[in-house]
Design a protein around this motif. Sequence first.
Motif, PDB file in Angstrom:
ATOM      1  N   THR A  28      25.361  43.345  34.704  1.00  0.00           N
ATOM      2  CA  THR A  28      25.511  44.691  34.184  1.00  0.00           C
ATOM      3  C   THR A  28      24.134  45.256  33.895  1.00  0.00           C
ATOM      4  O   THR A  28      23.292  44.588  33.315  1.00  0.00           O
ATOM      5  CB  THR A  28      26.368  44.712  32.911  1.00  0.00           C
ATOM      6  OG1 THR A  28      26.379  46.041  32.387  1.00  0.00           O
ATOM      7  CG2 THR A  28      25.823  43.762  31.851  1.00  0.00           C
ATOM      8  N   LEU A  29      23.912  46.460  34.349  1.00  0.00           N
ATOM      9  CA  LEU A  29      22.601  47.047  34.132  1.00  0.00           C
ATOM     10  C   LEU A  29      22.505  47.763  32.797  1.00  0.00           C
ATOM     11  O   LEU A  29      21.463  48.313  32.478  1.00  0.00           O
ATOM     12  CB  LEU A  29      22.223  47.987  35.285  1.00  0.00           C
ATOM     13  CG  LEU A  29      23.108  49.216  35.588  1.00  0.00           C
ATOM     14  CD1 LEU A  29      22.962  50.299  34.541  1.00  0.00           C
ATOM     15  CD2 LEU A  29      22.748  49.778  36.946  1.00  0.00           C
ATOM     16  N   THR A  52      15.639  54.270  30.353  1.00  0.00           N
ATOM     17  CA  THR A  52      16.099  53.244  29.417  1.00  0.00           C
ATOM     18  C   THR A  52      17.621  53.254  29.342  1.00  0.00           C
ATOM     19  O   THR A  52      18.284  54.148  29.874  1.00  0.00           O
ATOM     20  CB  THR A  52      15.528  53.494  28.020  1.00  0.00           C
ATOM     21  OG1 THR A  52      16.109  54.706  27.491  1.00  0.00           O
ATOM     22  CG2 THR A  52      14.014  53.632  28.051  1.00  0.00           C
ATOM     23  N   ARG A  53      18.160  52.278  28.669  1.00  0.00           N
ATOM     24  CA  ARG A  53      19.619  52.193  28.563  1.00  0.00           C
ATOM     25  C   ARG A  53      20.183  53.363  27.771  1.00  0.00           C
ATOM     26  O   ARG A  53      21.342  53.715  27.933  1.00  0.00           O
ATOM     27  CB  ARG A  53      20.038  50.870  27.943  1.00  0.00           C
ATOM     28  CG  ARG A  53      19.495  50.633  26.552  1.00  0.00           C
ATOM     29  CD  ARG A  53      19.934  49.257  26.054  1.00  0.00           C
ATOM     30  NE  ARG A  53      19.446  48.961  24.711  1.00  0.00           N
ATOM     31  CZ  ARG A  53      19.735  47.838  24.061  1.00  0.00           C
ATOM     32  NH1 ARG A  53      20.498  46.929  24.631  1.00  0.00           N
ATOM     33  NH2 ARG A  53      19.258  47.645  22.849  1.00  0.00           N
ATOM     34  N   SER A  54      19.360  53.984  26.948  1.00  0.00           N
ATOM     35  CA  SER A  54      19.815  55.141  26.183  1.00  0.00           C
ATOM     36  C   SER A  54      19.521  56.461  26.871  1.00  0.00           C
ATOM     37  O   SER A  54      19.863  57.520  26.359  1.00  0.00           O
ATOM     38  CB  SER A  54      19.167  55.137  24.799  1.00  0.00           C
ATOM     39  OG  SER A  54      17.764  55.184  24.913  1.00  0.00           O
ATOM     40  N   GLY A  55      18.885  56.393  28.041  1.00  0.00           N
ATOM     41  CA  GLY A  55      18.683  57.603  28.821  1.00  0.00           C
ATOM     42  C   GLY A  55      17.315  58.241  28.725  1.00  0.00           C
ATOM     43  O   GLY A  55      17.095  59.302  29.308  1.00  0.00           O
ATOM     44  N   ASN A  56      16.385  57.613  28.033  1.00  0.00           N
ATOM     45  CA  ASN A  56      15.018  58.142  28.004  1.00  0.00           C
ATOM     46  C   ASN A  56      14.346  57.874  29.344  1.00  0.00           C
ATOM     47  O   ASN A  56      14.445  56.783  29.898  1.00  0.00           O
ATOM     48  CB  ASN A  56      14.223  57.496  26.877  1.00  0.00           C
ATOM     49  CG  ASN A  56      14.772  57.884  25.517  1.00  0.00           C
ATOM     50  OD1 ASN A  56      15.107  59.042  25.280  1.00  0.00           O
ATOM     51  ND2 ASN A  56      14.887  56.925  24.621  1.00  0.00           N
ATOM     52  N   THR A  57      13.657  58.884  29.842  1.00  0.00           N
ATOM     53  CA  THR A  57      13.079  58.792  31.180  1.00  0.00           C
ATOM     54  C   THR A  57      11.563  58.896  31.165  1.00  0.00           C
ATOM     55  O   THR A  57      10.970  59.453  30.221  1.00  0.00           O
ATOM     56  CB  THR A  57      13.639  59.899  32.084  1.00  0.00           C
ATOM     57  OG1 THR A  57      13.354  61.179  31.496  1.00  0.00           O
ATOM     58  CG2 THR A  57      15.141  59.756  32.256  1.00  0.00           C
ATOM     59  N   ASN A  58      10.971  58.374  32.216  1.00  0.00           N
ATOM     60  CA  ASN A  58       9.531  58.464  32.399  1.00  0.00           C
ATOM     61  C   ASN A  58       9.265  58.583  33.895  1.00  0.00           C
ATOM     62  O   ASN A  58      10.004  58.003  34.711  1.00  0.00           O
ATOM     63  CB  ASN A  58       8.822  57.242  31.825  1.00  0.00           C
ATOM     64  CG  ASN A  58       7.341  57.458  31.683  1.00  0.00           C
ATOM     65  OD1 ASN A  58       6.873  58.594  31.536  1.00  0.00           O
ATOM     66  ND2 ASN A  58       6.571  56.385  31.734  1.00  0.00           N
TER      67      ASN A  58
END
Length: 114
Positions: A28-29, A52-58
């Motif tokens: 599971t990712l 990230t798993r919480s949706g923060n992007t870079n």
Amino acid sequence: QVQLVETGGGLVQAGGSLRLSCVVSGTTLAFNTMAWYRQAPGKQRDLVASITRSGNTNYADSVRGRFTISRINVKNTVYLQMNSLKPEDTAVYYCNTEMGIYSWGQGTQVTVSS
């Protein structure tokens, strides 16, 4: 065994768009920061975007404002929406965790013509 399957690449004219998908099986990712990478001929593999798993992007500077990474954890899938494509975006695109801990998939070829 974890498998990464990237799809959605193709040939597109400069200024066009593509949406890449990465399906992860065997794990599971949901708990991992996932990322898209690309490798152009004769060059090293570079990280393009991460989420990230919480949706923060870079994003890498070269794609910021043009590419959007997203994920649907229940589908074990990560996406990369690529807009305003440029010839220099031509590469094989791969997904993996941010640390690249899984065996690399085949990738998907993106070719942008000028």
